[in-house]
Design a protein around this motif. Structure first.
Motif, short mmCIF file in Angstrom:
data_model
loop_
_atom_site.label_atom_id
_atom_site.label_comp_id
_atom_site.label_asym_id
_atom_site.label_seq_id
_atom_site.Cartn_x
_atom_site.Cartn_y
_atom_site.Cartn_z
N ASN A 182 -5.75 8.68 -3.59
CA ASN A 182 -6.81 8.80 -2.59
C ASN A 182 -7.16 7.46 -1.96
O ASN A 182 -7.51 7.39 -0.79
N LEU A 183 -7.06 6.39 -2.74
CA LEU A 183 -7.44 5.06 -2.20
C LEU A 183 -6.28 4.32 -1.54
O LEU A 183 -6.49 3.55 -0.62
N ASN A 184 -5.09 4.51 -2.05
CA ASN A 184 -3.98 3.65 -1.62
C ASN A 184 -2.75 4.38 -1.09
O ASN A 184 -1.67 3.80 -1.02
N HIS A 185 -2.88 5.65 -0.71
CA HIS A 185 -1.74 6.47 -0.31
C HIS A 185 -0.91 5.81 0.80
O HIS A 185 0.30 5.96 0.87
N GLU A 186 -1.58 5.03 1.69
CA GLU A 186 -0.84 4.42 2.81
C GLU A 186 0.20 3.42 2.33
O GLU A 186 1.15 3.13 3.03
N LYS A 187 -0.04 2.87 1.12
CA LYS A 187 0.88 1.83 0.64
C LYS A 187 2.02 2.39 -0.22
O LYS A 187 2.83 1.62 -0.75
N LEU A 188 2.07 3.69 -0.37
CA LEU A 188 3.15 4.29 -1.17
C LEU A 188 4.49 4.10 -0.47
O LEU A 188 4.55 3.98 0.76
N HIS A 189 5.55 4.10 -1.26
CA HIS A 189 6.90 4.04 -0.71
C HIS A 189 7.11 5.26 0.22
O HIS A 189 6.63 6.35 -0.09
N PRO A 190 7.83 5.08 1.36
CA PRO A 190 8.02 6.21 2.29
C PRO A 190 8.53 7.48 1.59
O PRO A 190 8.11 8.59 1.94
N LYS A 191 9.41 7.32 0.61
CA LYS A 191 9.94 8.50 -0.09
C LYS A 191 8.83 9.21 -0.87
O LYS A 191 8.83 10.43 -1.01
N ALA A 192 7.87 8.43 -1.38
CA ALA A 192 6.76 9.02 -2.12
C ALA A 192 5.83 9.76 -1.16
O ALA A 192 5.30 10.83 -1.48
N LYS A 193 5.66 9.20 0.04
CA LYS A 193 4.85 9.88 1.05
C LYS A 193 5.49 11.22 1.41
O LYS A 193 4.80 12.22 1.56
N GLN A 194 6.82 11.19 1.53
CA GLN A 194 7.56 12.42 1.82
C GLN A 194 7.31 13.46 0.72
O GLN A 194 7.05 14.63 0.99
#
Lengths: 248, 439
Positions: free
Chosen positions: B275-287
């Protein structure tokens, strides 16, 4: 022949030894072919109310409730195994025994300490009879499997009486004393294949003192390397403080 | 509706440590609802006093077998802070790698062995050996892989050997890096299959808005090893102010130390981090988050497990990046640390105070030490993630029970057990938890 019924129980500890068992990985499936695990709270919801062929007990005994519980487990078990340092020698939890119980309680919980009745930390064999000991913090997986084989064959397992140094020499490590460090290897029971020293650290003595440690020889070693004896005593206390209860 | 329910789950299974759930409903009215912790306290903070600060990581990692690397890292950070030792860049990279390995190991254990049986309606993974052998084999294989990665890096996962104050007592050689890389690729494949598998499973629907807490910092990287303490309510303070954040308080029926910041309770853990840091996740994790339908701010506590799956993708990808980077740069073996408890006074020693704040699998972990001029510990304090979550779990239960009160007692019990399990509570490490006197 029906499969032996095996259970795991935990008392005061970090549950890392059970985890070491779970960490064995795929070979566990083969073990599950020959034994029936009837209780293992950490990973199973199943419970069992009958007799256990083998009960593995992890953790040390630190309150009256635990004393009663381990006695009941003993009554229901044909074979009881102490798993890991907390169970075999009291482990790091034993360091509590260097302090007044009330003072320890107040330090952590303030005036609410009375809600946390505690007794001097004890190893499992200081409360009930133990049939097999698997030393180490955490247990060494290959030793665990060796003990398990002994249990299933109905033969005793002898914990090595020689010190960690024997295994350490075979592993061709440079002696920690020669590197200017104090190491518990010379007075600690072997069986871990000098795990910590192989990884560049010293032995902290987690498997307990050898049955007949060569204290005089060790004092000479300390003298040779100019290490004060009381430093060593402090090191021994990290894992072996419960041993004093045997003498009281 | 008049209905009487009495739930007493004595020794909740498939969690680390001992906890009970007690719920009493009388004439359709919820009268008692609590999570009791019955772990025997071990008094780590008390017996650390008088020991060398150099021994603290060795001792405190024994608070918990499952987060043992995380405790080691929080402890090292606090001690280095007190001793004014600054880790090198190589050391920091290796510590990040170690933390990834532990997140993966712990999350996989939780996702597969502890949570999955509930989602498919069996009491443990054992019946799944027959019905879904591939899934069980994959879970055990993944677990084994994470362990082997820790073995290569620090000697073992449970109570790591070579991670010490100042750095590492051994450093990976080229073949170690090669080996880790190979295993990470195998793990990456299994993590991808895991995402697919869990996208087909249904998690319970339930929502309760709460404050989520996790480390935050200004760097681009998903913060796990260091940062300030941040909140989804928009606050950010330095780790040194942790006491004002956790605000430990006591509930009258249990005398347990609990925590709250701006609301009645807060949550830490994978979902809080997401919830706090989702923007910084690896692109594959965002996927993966998209595939699993996880969106910030997610306020369904059952989705903590989903956030863990997303973090697995992130950790495995970032671990591969770190190993490749180390490979490229080469390892500086001059940095090998010779361990010592400083009895001979060779290591830095000074009177000092230090705080370590690290994101471990279950959330924010804080170690705080004070030592004298000989490096002997005078005071120690550890704030454990599960401890911070307990009150939040209980408030979840208070909202959940009335919502599902028309269901059978068994269904309610399972829903509550699953709720507690979703937080992945590691009760054995709860050095601050209370022992309840049963009436």
């Amino acid at each position: 022949m029906s499969k032996p019924k095996v259970a795991f129980f935990d008392f005061a500890c970090c549950e890392g030894c059970q985890l070491q068992v779970a960490n064995i990985g795929e070979p566990l499936i083969d073990v599950l072919d020959i034994v029936q695990v009837v209780e293992f709270r950490e990973v199973m919801s199943e419970k069992w109310d009958g007799e256990f062929d083998v009960a593995f007990v992890e953790g040390s005994i630190t309150d009256e409730h635990a004393v009663e519980r381990v006695k009941k487990i003993r009554e229901r078990s044909k074979i009881l195994v102490a798993l890991g340092s907390c169970a075999t020698i009291g482990g790091v939890n034993g360091m509590k025994n260097s302090f007044q119980l009330e003072e320890v309680g107040k330090y952590v919980y303030g005036e609410s300490y009375k809600f946390f009745p505690t007794i001097h930390t004890k190893a499992v064999h200081q409360v009930v009879k133990v049939d097999y000991f698997v030393n180490g913090c955490p247990i060494y997986q290959s030793e665990f499997l060796t003990v398990l084989k002994c249990i299933l064959q109905g033969i005793p397992y002898y914990v090595p009486e020689y010190p960690v140094c024997v295994e350490c020499k075979l592993n061709e490590n440079v002696c920690m004393y020669d590197r200017g460090l104090t190491c518990m290897g010379p007075v600690t029971k072997a069986g871990c294949n000098s795990w910590c020293i192989n990884n560049g650290n010293i032995c902290y003595g987690c498997r307990g003192l050898t049955i007949n440690p060569n204290t005089e020889g060790f004092k000479e070693v300390l003298k040779k390397y100019n290490i004060p004896e009381d430093f060593l005593m402090k090191k021994i206390e990290m894992y072996n403080k419960c041993k004093e209860l045997d003498r009281s | 509706m008049s209905k009487n329910i009495s739930i007493n789950v004595n020794y909740l299974t498939r969690v680390e440590g001992h906890g009970n759930i007690v719920v009493e409903v009388k004439d359709g009215k919820l009268e008692v609802c609590r999570l009791e912790i019955v772990e025997s306290p071990r008094f780590f903070e008390a017996f650390l006093r008088g020991r060398s600060i150099y021994e603290a990581p060795h001792i405190t990692c024994r608070i918990c077998g499952i987060c043992s690397c995380g405790h080691t890292l929080a402890s090292i950070q606090a001690a280095e802070d007190a001793l004014e030792i600054k880790p090198t860049e190589q050391t920091t990279l290796l510590r990040k790698l170690l933390l990834h390995y532990e997140q993966l190991d712990s999350h996989i254990l939780h996702i597969y062995l502890l949570v999955a049986p509930d989602l498919v309606g069996v009491p443990s993974f054992v019946p799944l050996i027959k019905s879904n052998p591939d899934v069980v084999r994959r879970a055990l294989r993944m677990k084994r892989l994470c362990n082997e990665l820790c073995d290569i890096l620090v000697g073992r996962h449970v109570h790591p050997i070579s991670a010490v104050i100042g750095g590492f007592t051994k450093l990976p050689n080229l073949s170690d890096l090669e080996e880790m890389h190979k295993r990470l690729l195998e793990l990456k494949h299994d993590v991808e299959v895991t995402v697919e598998l869990f996208s087909k499973l249904t998690f319970p629907e339930f929502e309760r808005d709460t404050e989520y807490l996790a480390l935050v910092n200004d760097e681009d990287e998903y913060p796990l090893l260091y940062g300030d303490i941040g909140s989804t309510d928009g606050y950010r303070v330095s780790k040194y102010e942790y006491k004002n954040v956790v605000n430990e308080f006591v509930v009258p029926y249990a005398s347990a130390k609990r925590t709250k910041w701006h609301r009645d309770s807060y949550a830490v853990g994978a979902l809080a981090r997401f919830n706090l840091n989702h923007e910084k996740l690896h692109p594959k994790a965002k996927q993966a988050a998209n595939v699993l339908n996880l969106k910030p701010k997610c306020i369904n506590p059952y989705f903590n497990t989903v956030a863990q799956i997303v973090e697995c993708v992130h950790c495995v990808e970032d671990a591969i990046r770190i190993v490749e980077l180390l490979w490229q740069r080469g390892i500086n073996y001059d940095e090998i640390v010779i361990p010592d408890i400083n009895e001979l006074g060779k290591l830095p020693q000074r009177a000092g105070e230090g705080v370590g704040a690290v994101e471990v699998p279950r959330g924010l972990l804080i170690h705080h030490y004070e030592c004298d001029e000989r490096g002997i510990l005078r005071n120690a304090n550890c704030v454990i993630p599960t401890n911070q979550n307990t009150h939040n779990i209980e408030l979840d239960m208070l909202k959940l029970v009335p919502e599902i009160i028309t269901q059978s007692q068994e269904e309610i019990t399972l829903a509550l057990e699953m709720l507690v399990r979703a937080y992945d509570p590691c009760i054995s490490c709860s050095v601050h938890m209370v022992k309840i006197n049963f009436k």
